[in-house]
Design a protein around this motif. Structure first.
Motif, mmCIF file in Angstrom:
data_model
loop_
_atom_site.group_PDB
_atom_site.id
_atom_site.type_symbol
_atom_site.label_atom_id
_atom_site.label_comp_id
_atom_site.label_asym_id
_atom_site.label_seq_id
_atom_site.Cartn_x
_atom_site.Cartn_y
_atom_site.Cartn_z
ATOM 1 N N SER A 54 0.851 -1.184 0.000
ATOM 2 C CA SER A 54 0.000 0.000 0.000
ATOM 3 C C SER A 54 0.895 1.246 0.000
ATOM 4 N N TRP A 55 0.364 2.332 -0.530
ATOM 5 C CA TRP A 55 1.102 3.605 -0.527
ATOM 6 C C TRP A 55 0.170 4.703 -0.036
ATOM 7 N N ILE A 56 0.632 5.439 0.966
ATOM 8 C CA ILE A 56 -0.157 6.552 1.499
ATOM 9 C C ILE A 56 0.528 7.848 1.086
ATOM 10 N N HIS A 57 -0.234 8.703 0.436
ATOM 11 C CA HIS A 57 0.321 9.985 -0.017
ATOM 12 C C HIS A 57 -0.071 11.059 0.989
ATOM 13 N N LEU A 58 0.843 11.950 1.306
ATOM 14 C CA LEU A 58 0.496 13.052 2.189
ATOM 15 C C LEU A 58 1.243 14.327 1.805
ATOM 16 N N GLU A 59 0.695 15.452 2.277
ATOM 17 C CA GLU A 59 1.336 16.736 2.009
ATOM 18 C C GLU A 59 2.053 17.173 3.275
ATOM 19 N N HIS A 60 3.370 17.137 3.198
ATOM 20 C CA HIS A 60 4.217 17.461 4.347
ATOM 21 C C HIS A 60 4.690 18.905 4.206
ATOM 22 N N THR A 61 4.705 19.609 5.318
ATOM 23 C CA THR A 61 5.243 20.971 5.288
ATOM 24 C C THR A 61 6.641 20.933 5.896
ATOM 25 N N ASN A 62 7.630 21.344 5.118
ATOM 26 C CA ASN A 62 9.008 21.243 5.617
ATOM 27 C C ASN A 62 9.372 22.422 6.530
#
Lengths: 142, 212
Positions: A54-62
């Motif tokens: 499975s692959w979970i995509h997320l929006e990370h703030t650096n």
């Protein structure tokens, strides 16, 4: 003909067969870098409920405040289903914290160890025993 | 040889993950990440890892559920991992040794209440670690109250000096057998090869800088 009923499903309880070859679908060290641990935090954008992982995509703030799109590898859908995790467990928009390791190609891909939800609940992503470092994320890890 | 080399590299991969160590022997020497075909059959989604489909069928980290279907002439063993199916011909002879298969050629017979399966005719990459095309496996299945007792004996003169055996119980289960279509989204292969190309570029850059 007397031994088995037709369609007898036989489950083999995984008696943890660890050896040099216990590598998961692929060897952790072939794809990911144990020297690049990372923590990602942000809303889920997509869940790919696919084989072999499975692959979970997320929006990370650096740290500079820039938004980055990451994808994180989890266990096989089959294994996660048996643990009570399914495609709808983590809906897009849910903010999660992922503990993992970056891929060796230095792209925004990682192997996930744990996912922590806002309420502190942890989901184990199923990468143990694949050669991932024994980092304490999995209490049964050795 | 190709296979032996691939496995010989495993330890090194784990030990030195941060550099393209395989270039140390020269650019012309075949490396473990040169192309998809030198990767393991499990990386390539051709077979499950750890001899899950075998034979012998060994318990691995996950997806160990099996389904057995019987007809008078054949027994099918569906292995969830990489949805491999073994089809065993009952009371039959082995096919020509010229014909080689990923999971070998399996024939079966009953010895009282025990099913005995004999498998030969493997190709060069049996699921069992270190086994070769001369692998010969005899498996025995005996029903107990709540399980199947599974035992096997393995022979391969190219690898082991004498036959060896193992056994374990397959507990009965009401678990659903899920599909495991490994090729569906095998992003790992691309990630592995891209990662190796980056490490190789870094290695060459450093080698060039060291020369100056």
């Amino acid at each position: 003909m007397k031994l088995f009923r037709p369609l007898l499903a036989v489950g083999v309880i995984a008696t943890a067969y660890f050896s040099a070859q216990a590598i998961g679908h692929h060897a952790f060290s072939a794809e990911f870098d144990p020297n690049r641990p990372l923590i990602l935090k942000g809303p889920v954008t997509k869940v790919e409920w696919v084989n072999p992982h499975s692959w979970i995509h997320l929006e990370h703030t650096n740290e500079s405040g820039e938004k980055e799109q990451w994808m994180v590898e989890g266990g096989t859908p089959n294994t996660l289903l048996r643990r009570g995790v399914n495609k709808r467990t983590i809906k897009p928009g849910t903010v999660i914290v992922v503990d993992g390791y970056q891929s060796k190609d230095r792209s925004q891909r990682a192997n996930g160890r744990n996912i922590t939800l806002a309420d502190g609940k942890k989901l184990f992503m199923g990468s143990s025993g694949t050669g991932a470092p024994v980092d304490g994320a999995d209490p049964t890890g050795r | 040889m190709r296979l032996a080399k691939r496995y010989a590299n495993y330890g090194k991969v784990a030990a030195a993950n941060d550099r393209a160590w395989w270039l140390e022997e020269g650019e012309d020497v075949e490396g473990p990440y040169d192309d998809p075909e030198v990767r393991t059959t499990s990386d390539r989604c051709l077979q499950g890892f750890g001899s899950t489909g075998g034979p012998p069928m060994l318990p691995t980290l996950y997806n160990n559920v099996k389904r057995i279907v019987q007809t008078p002439d054949h027994i099918l063993i569906l292995i969830e991992m990489v949805h491999d199916s073994r089809i065993v011909r009952m009371n039959s002879e082995h096919i020509s040794p010229d014909i080689r298969k990923w999971m070998g050629d399996s024939i079966g017979h009953w010895e009282g209440d025990t099913l005995v399966i004999d498998t030969t005719n493997f190709n060069d990459t049996p699921g069992l670690y270190n086994a070769t095309r001369d692998l010969h496996v005899v498996e025995r299945f005996t029903r107990t109250e709540d399980a199947l007792h599974y035992s096997f004996t393995v022979e391969d003169p190219n690898t082991w000096t004498e036959p060896w055996s193992g056994n374990y119980n397959w507990p009965r289960s009401e678990e659903t057998v899920y599909e495991y279509a490994c090729h569906e989204a095998n992003y790992a292969m691309g990630n592995i090869l891209r990662g190796a190309r980056i490490l190789e570029a870094e290695y060459r850059e450093k080698a060039a800088a060291d020369k100056e």
